[in-house]
Design an enzyme around this catalytic site. Structure first.
Site, PDB file in Angstrom:
ATOM      1  N   GLU A   1       0.820  -1.212   0.000  1.00 37.76           N
ATOM      2  CA  GLU A   1       0.000   0.000   0.000  1.00 37.76           C
ATOM      3  C   GLU A   1       0.855   1.264   0.000  1.00 37.76           C
ATOM      4  OE1 GLU A   1      -2.910  -0.252   3.154  1.00 37.76           O
ATOM      5  OE2 GLU A   1      -4.201  -1.455   1.868  1.00 37.76           O
TER       6      GLU A   1
ATOM      7  N   GLU B   1      -6.604  -7.996  -0.612  1.00 36.26           N
ATOM      8  CA  GLU B   1      -7.145  -7.976   0.753  1.00 36.26           C
ATOM      9  C   GLU B   1      -8.637  -7.698   0.715  1.00 36.26           C
ATOM     10  OE1 GLU B   1      -5.105  -5.431   3.591  1.00 36.26           O
ATOM     11  OE2 GLU B   1      -3.153  -5.940   2.743  1.00 36.26           O
TER      12      GLU B   1
HETATM   13  C1  GAL Z   1      -4.346  -2.800   5.040  1.00 36.41           C
HETATM   14  C2  GAL Z   1      -2.909  -3.283   5.179  1.00 36.41           C
HETATM   15  C3  GAL Z   1      -2.875  -4.552   6.029  1.00 36.41           C
HETATM   16  C4  GAL Z   1      -3.656  -4.335   7.290  1.00 36.41           C
HETATM   17  C5  GAL Z   1      -5.056  -3.891   6.959  1.00 36.41           C
HETATM   18  C6  GAL Z   1      -5.911  -3.616   8.162  1.00 36.41           C
HETATM   19  O1  GAL Z   1      -4.415  -1.528   4.568  1.00 36.41           O
HETATM   20  O2  GAL Z   1      -2.361  -3.551   3.928  1.00 36.41           O
HETATM   21  O3  GAL Z   1      -1.548  -4.873   6.305  1.00 36.41           O
HETATM   22  O4  GAL Z   1      -3.006  -3.374   8.042  1.00 36.41           O
HETATM   23  O5  GAL Z   1      -5.014  -2.718   6.253  1.00 36.41           O
HETATM   24  O6  GAL Z   1      -6.048  -4.743   8.916  1.00 36.41           O
END
Ligand code: GAL
Length: 738
Positions: A198, A268
C-alpha cells in the site's frame, strides 16, 4: 447446506455438471486470449493468473504463520482447503526473521519454509508478501527496530541505507525460498509475491518525486530477483510493468488494473477489521462479505484473498498500533483458536463451490451486462460453444426483487447476488445462508494457586544512568522492553505553605505515549494511558510530598510501535515533557531539564522471572492482591482433552503473561471498549464501524494459550501486573464451538 438443490435427479445433476465443465473446457482451449504455456511457471493476461498454461479463478486466504503455532498450521491449512481455498497468503515478518542485523531466525512459529511446505503438501498455492514493509497491525509494520538506528536512514523512500537493507532482506527471503525449490517455477507452491505494501497513498502524500523513484526502484529490484512468478504491489496505481497493481478494501468491484493486459486481483478482502485495546470488536456479516466477493467476480475479478482467513494471535510483543490487542481474531472464517466460525466459513465455502462451477466461463468470456431493473443486473459470461455462467444482482439495500432472466423468474434478496453456473439454475445466493451456525462456549476448567513478587519502584541496575533532561523512550530501550523508568528528586523546604494548609501541589507530566504509572516516594499516585486515536497522554494530579527529599518515579510504558503512517520511524514514545509542579511557594517549577535517572526495563525482566530458572532465583511470597507492579507465578497441569485453551484475565488490569517461558502476549482487560455498538444489519455498504461489539466491556478478556506450549503437568504461568489486579480471579477456559 447453502447450495440450492438442482431440480433434477442426483445422477442427472452430476452428469449435467460434467457436461457443462467439458463444454467449457473445450471453449477455453479455443479462446483468443489463451497464452502458450510457459513451462511450469506462472504468467498472466488480462483475464487471470495463468498457472501451467491454465487461467485460474483463485480463492485465497491470509494466514500469518507467526500468529499461530507450527502445531496448528496443518489443521488451519486443511480447514482452508476444505473451505474451498486454492491459495494461502502470508506476509513475511522481517523483525521476526532478523532480530539483529545479519542474525537470521527461521525457527518456531517463524519457520517460514515449514509453513510453505505444509501448504504445498495440502495441495494449495502460496502468495508470499515479502514487503518487507507489511503494516498488518504488526509491531513497527514488520521493520526491525535496529533499522531505525542505521545512520542516515529514512524509511520507505528513495534513501540509500533503507534501500540497501530492504534489498538485502528481500534477496535473503527469495534465496531461502529458491534454495528450497518453493517457487512455482521450480515446482513449488509460490505462485505470486508482493513487494512493498500500500505505498500508493504514501506516494500521493509525499507528492511524487523521491517517492515515485523509490516505488519504481522497489518494483525493479523485486523483478530482478527472477523468481519466475509475478509480483504484485497492492494499492499502487502506478506499479510499473510487469508488476501487477492490486486492490485492498471492503469492496473492490470498482477497481481496474493500470494496464489492459493485467488481471484484476483483490489482495485484501477484509473479512472484518482489527481490534485495538479500548476499542470495540468489529464483525462483518458474511452475507455482505459474500456479496462483495460475488460483485468482484462478476466484474471480471479472478483472484480474491480474504484478509484474514485466520487472524490468530499477536503473541509476545508483536502487536503494533500502538494499542493493537493481542487477539487478531478479525472475525475471520477460522477463529483465533483455529475453530470454524460458522456460518461464515460454511457460507463462503458454499460460494466458492458455486464460483468454481463458473470458472470455465469466467476465465474465457467477458461479461455482458444487462439491466434487469433499477437496482438489478445480470452479468453473463457466455461462450460460443455454449458454456455460460450468470450472476444476477440486486443492489437494493432494502427490498428483494423478482427478476426475469432468460424467460425464468428469480427471487433475489436485498443486497445480494445469485450465481447460476449454467445460466439457468441459481445454486447460491450471497444472502441466503444455508451453512450451519455455531455457538462458542468458553468453559472454566481451573484456577491457580499463586505466589507473588513485588517489583520495586526504585531498583536500579548497572545499566541505569543519570542525565539532565528527558529522553525519548525507544532510543533508550530499542523496544527490547515496554518499560522505561524516569526518576527525579525534588527537595521540599519546611516553609512550604502546602505542608500546613494541606493543598497538595499539582504534578503534570506530558508523554508522547503510550501509558504511564506515577509513583511518589514509592506510593502509586496514578495511571494514565492513551488510545489508538491519540497515543499522547498527560498525567495531572495532586501529589503528596513531604519536607525534605521526594522521589518522583514514573514508569513509562510502550504498547506496541506504530505500523502505519508517514515516516512512523520518527514518532516518539515516552515522557518528553514538560513535567511541572504547581502550588509551591514559588509557584510553578519546571522539572523537565533537571537531573533524571533512567532504568531500562523491570527488575523482574532482568531476572528473567518469566522463565523456570529465573523464577526460581528469587523468593516469592504469598499472593498479594490489588498491588501495582507485581509478578505472580503458579504451576498447573494441562486440562484434559484437546479443545483450545485460553486464560480469562477479567480480574486483572494490564500486563503480560507467559507460559513455560513463552509470552502469550500483553493483556489489558481493564481497558473497556468505547464507541458505538448498534445492531448489525448486513444490508448496505459496510464499514469497520458498522457492526461493532463489546462496547462498555473489556476489549479483550480471553488470551489464547496454545496447547502445544503445555506439558501434561507442572506448567509455569507467570503474570506481570502493572495496575493492581486480582489473580485469584484468573481462570483457564476451554473453547468449544457447537
Ligand atoms: C491494510 C494493510 C494490512 C492491514 C489492513 C488492516 O491496509 O495492507 O496490512 O493493516 O489494512 O487490517
Amino acid at each position: 447446506m447453502g447450495i440450492e438443490p438442482i431440480p433434477v435427479g442426483r445422477g442427472q445433476g452430476r452428469s449435467a455438471l460434467l457436461l457443462l465443465l467439458a463444454v467449457a473446457a473445450a471453449a477455453m482451449l479455443s479462446s483468443p486470449w489463451l497464452v502458450t504455456p510457459v513451462d511450469a511457471s506462472v504468467s498472466y493476461d488480462r483475464k487471470a493468473l495463468i498457472i501451467n498454461g491454465r487461467r485460474r479463478i483463485l480463492i485465497s486466504g491470509s494466514i500469518h504463520y507467526p500468529r499461530s503455532t507450527p502445531e496448528m498450521w496443518p489443521d488451519l491449512i486443511q480447514k482452508a482447503k476444505d473451505g474451498g481455498l486454492d491459495v494461502i497468503q502470508t506476509y513475511v515478518f522481517w523483525n521476526g526473521h532478523e532480530p539483529s542485523p545479519g542474525q537470521y531466525y527461521f525457527g518456531g512459529n517463524y519457520d517460514l519454509v515449514r509453513f510453505v511446505k505444509l501448504v504445498k503438501q495440502a495441495g494449495l498455492y502460496v502468495h508470499l508478501r515479502i514487503g518487507p514493509y507489511v503494516c498488518a497491525e504488526w509491531n513497527f509494520g514488520g521493520f526491525p527496530v535496529w533499522l531505525k538506528y542505521v545512520p542516515g536512514i529514512s524509511f520507505r523512500t528513495d534513501n540509500e541505507p533503507f534501500k540497501a537493507a530492504m534489498a538485502k532482506f528481500t534477496e535473503k527471503i527469495v534465496s531461502v525460498m529458491k534454495s528450497e525449490g518453493l517457487f512455482e517455477s521450480q515446482g513449488g507452491p509460490i505462485i505470486l509475491s508482493q513487494i512493498e505494501n500500500e505505498y500508493g497513498p504514501l506516494e500521493d502524500y509525499y507528492g511524487g518525486g523521491v517517492a515515485k523513484n523509490y516505488a519504481s526502484w522497489a518494483a525493479h529490484m523485486a523483478v530482478g530477483l527472477n523468481t519466475g512468478v509475478p509480483w504484485v504491489m497492492c494499492k499502487q496505481d502506478d506499479a510499473p510493468d510487469p508488476v501487477i497493481n492490486t486492490c485492498n478494501g471492503f469492496y473492490c468491484d470498482n477497481f481496474s488494473p493500470n494496464k489492459p493486459y493485467k488481471p484484476t486481483l483483490w489482495t485484501e478482502a477484509w473479512t472484518a477489521w482489527y481490534t485495538a485495546f479500548g476499542g470495540p470488536v468489529p464483525e462483518r456479516p458474511v452475507e455482505d462479505l459474500a456479496f462483495a466477493v460475488a460483485r468482484f467476480i462478476q466484474k471480471g475479478g479472478s483472484f480474491v484473498n480474504y484478509y484474514m482467513y485466520h487472524g490468530g494471535t499477536n503473541f509476545g510483543r508483536t502487536a503494533g498500533g500502538p494499542f493493537i490487542s493481542t487477539s487478531y481474531d478479525y472475525d475471520a472464517p477460522i477463529d483465533e483458536y483455529g475453530l470454524l466460525r460458522q456460518p461464515k466459513w460454511g457460507h463462503l465455502r458454499d460460494m466458492h463451490k458455486a464460483i468454481k462451477m463458473c470458472e470455465p466461463a469466467l476465465v474465457s468470456a467477458d461479461a455482458t451486462v444487462t439491466k434487469l431493473g433499477n437496482y438489478e443486473q445480470a452479468h453473463v459470461f457466455r461462450l460460443k460453444s455454449g458454456a455460460c455462467a450468470a450472476f444476477l444482482s440486486n443492489y437494493n439495500p432494502k427490498s428483494s426483487a423478482i427478476v426475469t432472466y432468460n424467460g425464468k423468474k428469480y427471487d433475489i434478496p436485498p443486497w445480494s447476488i445469485s450465481i447460476l453456473p449454467d445460466c439457468k439454475t441459481a445454486v447460491f445466493n450471497t444472502a441466503r445462508v444455508g451453512a450451519q451456525t455455531s455457538q462458542v462456549k468458553m468453559s472454566p476448567v481451573g484456577k491457580f494457586s499463586w505466589m507473588s513478587f513485588s517489583e520495586e519502584t526504585n531498583s536500579l541496575d548497572d545499566n541505569s544512568f543519570t542525565k539532565n533532561g528527558l529522553v525519548e523512550q525507544i532510543s533508550m530501550t530499542w523496544d527490547r522492553t515496554d518499560y522505561l523508568w524516569y526518576t527525579t528528586s525534588i527537595d521540599i523546604g519546611r516553609n512550604e505553605n502546602f505542608l500546613k494548609n494541606g493543598q497538595n501541589p499539582v504534578l503534570t507530566v506530558m508523554s508522547a505515549g503510550h501509558a504511564m504509572h506515577v509513583f511518589i516516594n514509592g506510593q502509586k499516585a496514578g495511571t494514565v494511558y492513551g488510545g489508538l486515536d491519540s497515543p499522547k497522554l498527560t498525567y495531572t494530579g495532586n501529589v503528596k510530598l513531604w519536607a525534605g527529599s521526594n522521589k518522583i518515579s514514573i514508569l513509562s510504558v510502550a504498547v506496541g510501535l506504530p505500523n502505519v503512517g508517514n515516516h512512523f520511524e520518527t514518532w516518539n514514545v515516552g515522557i518528553l515533557g514538560p513535567v511541572t509542579l504547581e502550588g509551591l511557594n514559588e509557584g510553578r517549577i519546571d522539572l523537565t531539564s533537571q537531573k533524571w535517572t533512567y532504568q531500562i526495563g523491570l527488575r523482574g525482566e532482568s531476572l528473567n522471572l518469566h522463565t523456570i530458572s529465573g523464577s526460581s532465583s528469587v523468593e516469592w511470597g504469598g499472593a498479594s492482591i490489588n498491588q501495582p507492579l507485581t509478578w505472580y507465578k503458579a504451576f498447573f497441569n494441562a486440562p484434559a482433552g484437546n479443545e483450545p485453551l485460553a486464560l480469562d484475565m477479567s480480574s486483572m488490569g494490564k500486563g503480560e503473561a507467559w507460559i513455560n517461558g513463552q509470552s502469550i502476549g500483553r493483556y489489558w482487560p481493564a481497558y473497556k471498549a468505547y464507541g458505538s455498538c448498534g445492531g448489525c444489519d448486513y444490508h448496505g455498504t459496510y464499514s469497520e464501524k458498522k457492526c461493532q461489539t463489546k462496547c462498555g466491556e473489556s476489549t479483550q478478556k480471553w488470551y489464547h494459550v496454545p496447547r502445544s506450549w503445555l506439558k501434561p503437568t507442572g506448567n509455569l504461568l507467570v503474570v506481570f501486573e502493572e495496575w493492581g489486579g486480582n489473580p485469584t480471579g484468573i481462570n483457564v477456559v476451554k473453547r468449544t464451538a457447537i
